[in-house]
Structure formats: C-alpha cells, structure tokens
Design a protein around this motif. Structure first.
Motif, PDB file in Angstrom:
ATOM      1  N   THR A  84       0.827  -1.212   0.000  1.00  0.00           N
ATOM      2  CA  THR A  84       0.000   0.000   0.000  1.00  0.00           C
ATOM      3  C   THR A  84       0.856   1.255   0.000  1.00  0.00           C
ATOM      4  O   THR A  84       0.573   2.225  -0.726  1.00  0.00           O
ATOM      5  N   TYR A  85       1.891   1.259   0.831  1.00  0.00           N
ATOM      6  CA  TYR A  85       2.765   2.438   0.877  1.00  0.00           C
ATOM      7  C   TYR A  85       3.388   2.728  -0.492  1.00  0.00           C
ATOM      8  O   TYR A  85       3.425   3.882  -0.934  1.00  0.00           O
ATOM      9  N   CYS A  86       3.878   1.703  -1.143  1.00  0.00           N
ATOM     10  CA  CYS A  86       4.544   1.907  -2.449  1.00  0.00           C
ATOM     11  C   CYS A  86       3.545   2.422  -3.488  1.00  0.00           C
ATOM     12  O   CYS A  86       3.854   3.337  -4.251  1.00  0.00           O
ATOM     13  N   ARG A  87       2.359   1.834  -3.526  1.00  0.00           N
ATOM     14  CA  ARG A  87       1.376   2.256  -4.512  1.00  0.00           C
ATOM     15  C   ARG A  87       0.930   3.696  -4.263  1.00  0.00           C
ATOM     16  O   ARG A  87       0.804   4.485  -5.200  1.00  0.00           O
ATOM     17  N   GLU A  88       0.678   4.032  -3.011  1.00  0.00           N
ATOM     18  CA  GLU A  88       0.233   5.376  -2.703  1.00  0.00           C
ATOM     19  C   GLU A  88       1.318   6.410  -3.006  1.00  0.00           C
ATOM     20  O   GLU A  88       1.019   7.530  -3.433  1.00  0.00           O
ATOM     21  N   MET A  89       2.558   6.023  -2.768  1.00  0.00           N
ATOM     22  CA  MET A  89       3.670   6.943  -3.065  1.00  0.00           C
ATOM     23  C   MET A  89       3.708   7.272  -4.558  1.00  0.00           C
ATOM     24  O   MET A  89       3.807   8.441  -4.944  1.00  0.00           O
ATOM     25  N   VAL A  90       3.618   6.267  -5.410  1.00  0.00           N
ATOM     26  CA  VAL A  90       3.679   6.499  -6.856  1.00  0.00           C
ATOM     27  C   VAL A  90       2.401   7.176  -7.353  1.00  0.00           C
ATOM     28  O   VAL A  90       2.448   8.083  -8.192  1.00  0.00           O
ATOM     29  N   LYS A  91       1.294   6.751  -6.805  1.00  0.00           N
ATOM     30  CA  LYS A  91       0.017   7.267  -7.284  1.00  0.00           C
ATOM     31  C   LYS A  91      -0.191   8.728  -6.920  1.00  0.00           C
ATOM     32  O   LYS A  91      -0.760   9.507  -7.699  1.00  0.00           O
ATOM     33  N   SER A  92       0.259   9.130  -5.758  1.00  0.00           N
ATOM     34  CA  SER A  92      -0.027  10.489  -5.271  1.00  0.00           C
ATOM     35  C   SER A  92       1.024  11.519  -5.666  1.00  0.00           C
ATOM     36  O   SER A  92       0.815  12.712  -5.456  1.00  0.00           O
ATOM     37  N   ASN A  93       2.151  11.064  -6.168  1.00  0.00           N
ATOM     38  CA  ASN A  93       3.236  12.010  -6.496  1.00  0.00           C
ATOM     39  C   ASN A  93       3.533  11.940  -7.989  1.00  0.00           C
ATOM     40  O   ASN A  93       4.090  10.953  -8.469  1.00  0.00           O
ATOM     41  N   ASN A  95       5.723  13.335  -9.713  1.00  0.00           N
ATOM     42  CA  ASN A  95       7.150  13.359 -10.050  1.00  0.00           C
ATOM     43  C   ASN A  95       7.821  12.006  -9.862  1.00  0.00           C
ATOM     44  O   ASN A  95       8.970  11.827 -10.245  1.00  0.00           O
ATOM     45  N   VAL A  96       7.121  11.055  -9.256  1.00  0.00           N
ATOM     46  CA  VAL A  96       7.691   9.746  -8.948  1.00  0.00           C
ATOM     47  C   VAL A  96       7.216   8.737  -9.990  1.00  0.00           C
ATOM     48  O   VAL A  96       6.009   8.664 -10.287  1.00  0.00           O
ATOM     49  N   VAL A  97       8.142   7.967 -10.548  1.00  0.00           N
ATOM     50  CA  VAL A  97       7.782   6.923 -11.508  1.00  0.00           C
ATOM     51  C   VAL A  97       7.906   5.534 -10.896  1.00  0.00           C
ATOM     52  O   VAL A  97       7.441   4.554 -11.492  1.00  0.00           O
ATOM     53  N   GLY A  98       8.519   5.444  -9.722  1.00  0.00           N
ATOM     54  CA  GLY A  98       8.645   4.142  -9.086  1.00  0.00           C
ATOM     55  C   GLY A  98       9.037   4.273  -7.631  1.00  0.00           C
ATOM     56  O   GLY A  98       9.700   5.251  -7.240  1.00  0.00           O
ATOM     57  N   CYS A  99       8.610   3.268  -6.816  1.00  0.00           N
ATOM     58  CA  CYS A  99       8.957   3.271  -5.388  1.00  0.00           C
ATOM     59  C   CYS A  99       9.227   1.833  -4.952  1.00  0.00           C
ATOM     60  O   CYS A  99       8.446   0.914  -5.259  1.00  0.00           O
ATOM     61  N   ALA A 100      10.342   1.676  -4.234  1.00  0.00           N
ATOM     62  CA  ALA A 100      10.713   0.344  -3.749  1.00  0.00           C
ATOM     63  C   ALA A 100      10.937   0.398  -2.249  1.00  0.00           C
ATOM     64  O   ALA A 100      11.499   1.376  -1.726  1.00  0.00           O
ATOM     65  N   ILE A 101      10.465  -0.648  -1.557  1.00  0.00           N
ATOM     66  CA  ILE A 101      10.774  -0.829  -0.139  1.00  0.00           C
ATOM     67  C   ILE A 101      11.425  -2.199  -0.011  1.00  0.00           C
ATOM     68  O   ILE A 101      10.796  -3.223  -0.343  1.00  0.00           O
ATOM     69  N   ALA A 102      12.686  -2.200   0.388  1.00  0.00           N
ATOM     70  CA  ALA A 102      13.456  -3.444   0.470  1.00  0.00           C
ATOM     71  C   ALA A 102      13.961  -3.650   1.888  1.00  0.00           C
ATOM     72  O   ALA A 102      14.486  -2.707   2.509  1.00  0.00           O
ATOM     73  N   TYR A 103      13.813  -4.864   2.414  1.00  0.00           N
ATOM     74  CA  TYR A 103      14.288  -5.210   3.751  1.00  0.00           C
ATOM     75  C   TYR A 103      15.611  -5.965   3.637  1.00  0.00           C
ATOM     76  O   TYR A 103      15.919  -6.574   2.597  1.00  0.00           O
ATOM     77  N   LYS A 104      16.325  -5.915   4.734  1.00  0.00           N
ATOM     78  CA  LYS A 104      17.584  -6.661   4.749  1.00  0.00           C
ATOM     79  C   LYS A 104      17.282  -8.150   4.696  1.00  0.00           C
ATOM     80  O   LYS A 104      16.201  -8.607   5.123  1.00  0.00           O
ATOM     81  N   TYR A 117       8.209  -3.454  -5.291  1.00  0.00           N
ATOM     82  CA  TYR A 117       8.539  -2.349  -6.208  1.00  0.00           C
ATOM     83  C   TYR A 117       7.308  -2.065  -7.058  1.00  0.00           C
ATOM     84  O   TYR A 117       6.801  -2.952  -7.763  1.00  0.00           O
ATOM     85  N   VAL A 118       6.826  -0.831  -6.961  1.00  0.00           N
ATOM     86  CA  VAL A 118       5.688  -0.372  -7.747  1.00  0.00           C
ATOM     87  C   VAL A 118       6.161   0.751  -8.666  1.00  0.00           C
ATOM     88  O   VAL A 118       6.782   1.719  -8.203  1.00  0.00           O
ATOM     89  N   HIS A 119       5.847   0.617  -9.975  1.00  0.00           N
ATOM     90  CA  HIS A 119       6.265   1.663 -10.917  1.00  0.00           C
ATOM     91  C   HIS A 119       5.196   1.825 -11.980  1.00  0.00           C
ATOM     92  O   HIS A 119       4.357   0.963 -12.196  1.00  0.00           O
ATOM     93  N   ARG A 120       5.240   2.956 -12.611  1.00  0.00           N
ATOM     94  CA  ARG A 120       4.306   3.218 -13.697  1.00  0.00           C
ATOM     95  C   ARG A 120       4.699   2.344 -14.884  1.00  0.00           C
ATOM     96  O   ARG A 120       5.879   2.093 -15.129  1.00  0.00           O
ATOM     97  N   ARG A 121       3.698   1.955 -15.624  1.00  0.00           N
ATOM     98  CA  ARG A 121       3.966   1.074 -16.754  1.00  0.00           C
ATOM     99  C   ARG A 121       4.844   1.802 -17.779  1.00  0.00           C
ATOM    100  O   ARG A 121       4.533   2.897 -18.222  1.00  0.00           O
ATOM    101  N   GLY A 122       5.944   1.140 -18.118  1.00  0.00           N
ATOM    102  CA  GLY A 122       6.889   1.753 -19.055  1.00  0.00           C
ATOM    103  C   GLY A 122       7.571   2.983 -18.502  1.00  0.00           C
ATOM    104  O   GLY A 122       8.125   3.783 -19.257  1.00  0.00           O
ATOM    105  N   PHE A 123       7.493   3.121 -17.184  1.00  0.00           N
ATOM    106  CA  PHE A 123       8.053   4.302 -16.519  1.00  0.00           C
ATOM    107  C   PHE A 123       7.523   5.589 -17.135  1.00  0.00           C
ATOM    108  O   PHE A 123       8.226   6.582 -17.288  1.00  0.00           O
ATOM    109  N   SER A 124       6.262   5.531 -17.471  1.00  0.00           N
ATOM    110  CA  SER A 124       5.616   6.689 -18.080  1.00  0.00           C
ATOM    111  C   SER A 124       5.514   7.820 -17.064  1.00  0.00           C
ATOM    112  O   SER A 124       5.361   7.593 -15.861  1.00  0.00           O
ATOM    113  N   THR A 125       5.581   9.035 -17.558  1.00  0.00           N
ATOM    114  CA  THR A 125       5.431  10.214 -16.699  1.00  0.00           C
ATOM    115  C   THR A 125       3.981  10.658 -16.614  1.00  0.00           C
ATOM    116  O   THR A 125       3.684  11.675 -15.973  1.00  0.00           O
TER     117      THR A 125
END
Length: 496
Positions: A84-93, A95-104, A117-125
C-alpha cells in the motif's frame, strides 16, 4: 582650387571618421562589457532558478518519502502494508515513476529477500498510467544493486548517481534512498523512490532561459541528469560525447563542472560558439532534511549560444555602423556641396585673377552683400579691378599721346634727314660747280706769278679778265649758296 577643395574634404572626412571610430569603438566596448555583465547576472539568476526548480522537485519527493517512512515505522513488521505504501507513493506524487521498499535479507521469517517495487507502466510520466507491482528491480538481486548496498551499509540518506544501463530497466533514473529502522534502532530496510531523468529534464527545460539556451545537470560521476538531448541522458558518461566530434573546449567545460567549480567556459559545437555558466548544485537547507544532504556533488549549468547573448548586440552594432557609414557619406556629400558652394566665389576670383594676369581686363566681377571674409575679398578685388582699369586707361591715353609725339618726331626726323640729304647734294653740287672756276683762277694766278716779268701786257689782261670772270662765277655760286642756306634756316625755325 579643386585640389585644395579635395584636401579640405579629405581632412574633414578623416577627422569625422576618426571621431566616429573612437566613439563607436568606445560604445561597442562599453556595451559589450555591460552586456557580458548582464549576461553573467542573467545566467546567475537562471542558475539559481534552475537549482530551485530541480530542488523543489527533489524536495517534494524527499518529503513524501519522509512522511511515508515516518508512518512506516509504526508498521515496520507488517509486510502487507508495504504494498500500500509503495502504490500510494507512486500514485499520489506525479514526479515519482517508481517506489521500492526493500528489507535486509532474512528480516521476515521464511523469506530470504523481501522487496516490493511499484512503478508506472513503461516508466511513463503520465499520472494516469497503470501501476505495475513486482518484487524485483532489474535481473539482479537488490542486495547487489548500488541504490541499496551503499545506503544500507553507511546509512546514507540522499540521491544516487543516475542509474543507467544495467542498473535500471531501460529508463535512466535517479533514486532517493532513505534507510529506515525498527524500534530498537536497528537499520532494517530501505525506501527507494525513483524519478525519471527524462521527466526531470522536461520539467527543467520547459522554462527556457533564451530561445536557443538550455540547462544541464551533471552527476558527480560525470553522467547527465538534465539535458535537452534525450539520447545523452542514457549515456553512462558525459565524456562519451567526445566521440561525436566535440572539441577539447567542451571537455574542459565538463571537467570544470565535474570538479565542482564555478565559472564560465566557451566552447565550439556544430560550427557555433557557445558559452556555459556553471556552479555546484547546492540544495537549500530545509528543516527536516538530513545533515549532509545539501551537497550531492552535482553541477548545474546554463548553456547559451553566443548569438543569444550578443546576437542582438551585434545586430545593433551592425545597424549603428551602417547608419554611421551612410551618415558619413551623406555628411561627405553635404560638406562637399557646401564647400563647393562656399568656395565658388573664391574660385571665381581665382579664375578672374588668372585672366587679369593674362591681360584680360574685361572680366566681370560684381560686388556682393556677403559679410564674410570671401565677400570682403570679392568686394576689395572688385575695387582693385576698377582701380586697375582706371590706371590702365590712363596709361593707354599717355601711351597714345606718346605714340602721336613719336610719330611726329619720326616724321620730323625723316624730313630733317631729307633736308640734310638735299643740303649735302646742294653743297656737293655747288662744290663741283666751283671747282672749275677756282681751278681756272688758280692757273691764271699761277701763270701771272710765275711769268710776271716775261708775260706781255695782252696776256696779263687776258689772265686778269679770266680771273675776274671766274671770280664772278664763284661769287654767283656763293650768293646762291647763301640764299639757299638762309631759306632752309628759315624753314627750320618756322618748324620749331
């Protein structure tokens, strides 16, 4: 006179041209210096504006990531909320084309690696583009990728160098890395927010500084983050453009920018002269931004063709020079006409003086009402001509009288010479006439003297009679001579 007029025109023309050249030279130098200073000030303002534009975009991403991280700390152990965090980050901003949250590795039981990792399709703007959710980024594990390894190792909070080539999925990205911690303060994962370099370039370049100018942003590794040519955004190093035939001056400008210097460089590209004003990309100090985030090692520059800076100035200079040349030619024509008009009386006086010197005293010279030196000279010359005419007229009259007297004297001389010839002829004639009687008298006298005692009376009487006759003849001749001399003397006296 023509030669003097041409010399005067040349002197005036030379003085005007020299004065005009000095004036235009000083004006060109001062205006060029002021225009260069104005260009430097405009470039500084453009640089500052570009830095603010870029920093605003980056700051918006940082703040969004920070807000998400702050909320994530309450649910750090809940893997389901990560999506949810990743999708909301990309969806609401936008300027952002992708967001990743990675754990050790091994953080969640039964899972060695965990990344969303959530990103826009084709890294579209496009903000309305579909979102793609995946558990990987490129074909390598995230534990081997630079955006994860360095921040997790050092705790670095900030932006990476541009990810290109094998470090991304066919799209040049710049990633904001934000490590997060559990409640025990242990670093357990990383938030990576991607911004498309091409999108960043479009946003920055949309505000053109000049018609042909543009902005560039270089990362500390020498790759382009912002550039008007999208092909160069995919190049791993800006220096690779040297292979396209760029000169050493361009290389020097790039080296200065990568070195973090501030200044201006001139270079040649595509047979045009360019200049780049550059400075380090220093971010604003904002509350909540981690210490050390202000300097990323990036360098921003604005590039102008010389025509954009000095083009209008050069056009104005050419126009001024053209107007100056036309003005000088018009001035030369008007001055030549004025000199010709002003010197015409002087030229006429010169011609008149030459004709008078050649003997022509009938030259017409009229008085003038001009009150300048030429008018005064013309009036004085007119008076001098009249005076000279009077003197010449008097001289001609005196000469005529002398000619008449000379003719009379010549006639008298001829007559006197004729009289002398007549006298000479007369005397010669009389002398010839007296020769025979005087010789006869001389013989008779000689006979009487030599034969006085022996000569008879008859012979004596004969000789005496002969002497008397011849004496009378000589006396008549002398009487005629005296009468002639008296007559001629009377004629001469009467002639005098």
């Amino acid at each position: 006179m023509k030669s003097n007029r041409y010399k005067l025109n040349l002197q005036v023309f030379g003085g005007i041209v020299l004065l005009l050249a000095l004036t235009l030279g000083a004006m060109a130098y001062i205006s060029h210096r002021e225009l260069r200073g104005e260009a430097m000030r405009d470039a500084e303002l453009t640089l500052e504006g570009t830095v603010q534009d870029i920093d605003n975009i980056l700051l918006s991403v940082e703040q969004s990531a920070g807000n998400m991280c702050y909320d994530l700390l309450n649910y750090v152990d809940d893997s389901s909320r990560v999506y949810t965090y990743c999708r909301e980050m990309v969806k609401s901003n936008p300027n952002v084309v992708g967001c990743a949250i990675a754990y050790k590795p091994g953080y969640f039981p039964g899972k060695d690696l965990f990344m969303v990792y959530v990103h826009r399709r084709g890294f579209s703007t496009d903000a309305k583009s579909d979102l793609v959710t995946t558990d990987k980024f490129t074909n390598r594990p995230y534990t081997e990728q630079v955006w994860y390894t360095e921040p997790m190792k050092t705790g670095y909070v900030g932006w990476t160098n541009p990810l290109k080539g094998e470090d991304t999925e066919n799209e040049a990205l710049v990633t904001f890395c934000l490590p997060f911690y559990n409640k025990q303060g242990e670093r357990v994962g990383l938030i990576g927010v991607d911004v498309s370099i091409s999108m960043l370039s479009k946003i920055v370049l949309s505000a053109k500084s000049t018609q042909n100018g543009y902005c560039v942003l270089l990362a500390r590794n020498g790759s382009f983050i912002v550039h008007p040519d999208a092909d160069r955004l995919s190049l791993p190093m800006a220096f690779s453009q040297m292979e396209a035939g760029y000169g050493t001056s361009t290389l020097e400008a790039l080296e200065s920018m990568i070195a973090g210097e501030t200044g201006v460089k001139f270079f040649t590209r595509d047979d045009r002269n360019w200049c780049v004003f550059y400075k380090p990309f220093k971010r604003a100090e904002v509350e909540g931004r981690a210490a050390g985030e202000g300097t990323l090692g990036w360098s921003v520059g604005v590039v102008y063709p010389d025509d954009d800076i000095f083009g209008m100035h050069n056009i104005l200079l050419y126009l001024v020079f053209a107007i100056a040349i036309v003005g000088v030619l018009l001035f030369l024509g008007l001055s030549s006409w004025s000199f010709h008009r002003q010197l015409r009386p002087l030229r006429l006086l010169t011609d008149s003086a030459q004709r008078i010197a050649n003997g022509d005293l009938n030259v017409m010279i009229s008085e003038t009402d001009r009150d300048d030196e030429i008018g005064d000279l013309q009036n004085r010359f007119c008076k001098m001509k009249r005076s000279l005419q009077d003197e010449v007229s008097a001289l001609e009259k005196a000469t005529d009288r002398l000619h008449r007297r000379n003719d009379a004297l010549r006639a008298a001389l001829a007559k006197t010479e004729e009289t002398d010839r007549m006298k000479t002829s007369f005397l010669h004639y009389m002398t010839n006439q007296m020769t025979v009687p005087t010789e006869s008298i001389d013989r008779s006298v000689t006979t009487l003297c030599n034969n006085y005692h022996d000569i008879d009376r008859e012979e004596v009487d004969k000789q005496v009679e002969n002497i008397q006759q011849k004496s009378e003849a000589v006396l008549d001749l002398l009487t005629h001579m005296a009468h002639f001399i008296e007559t001629e003397s009377g004629k001469e006296a009467a002639h005098e």
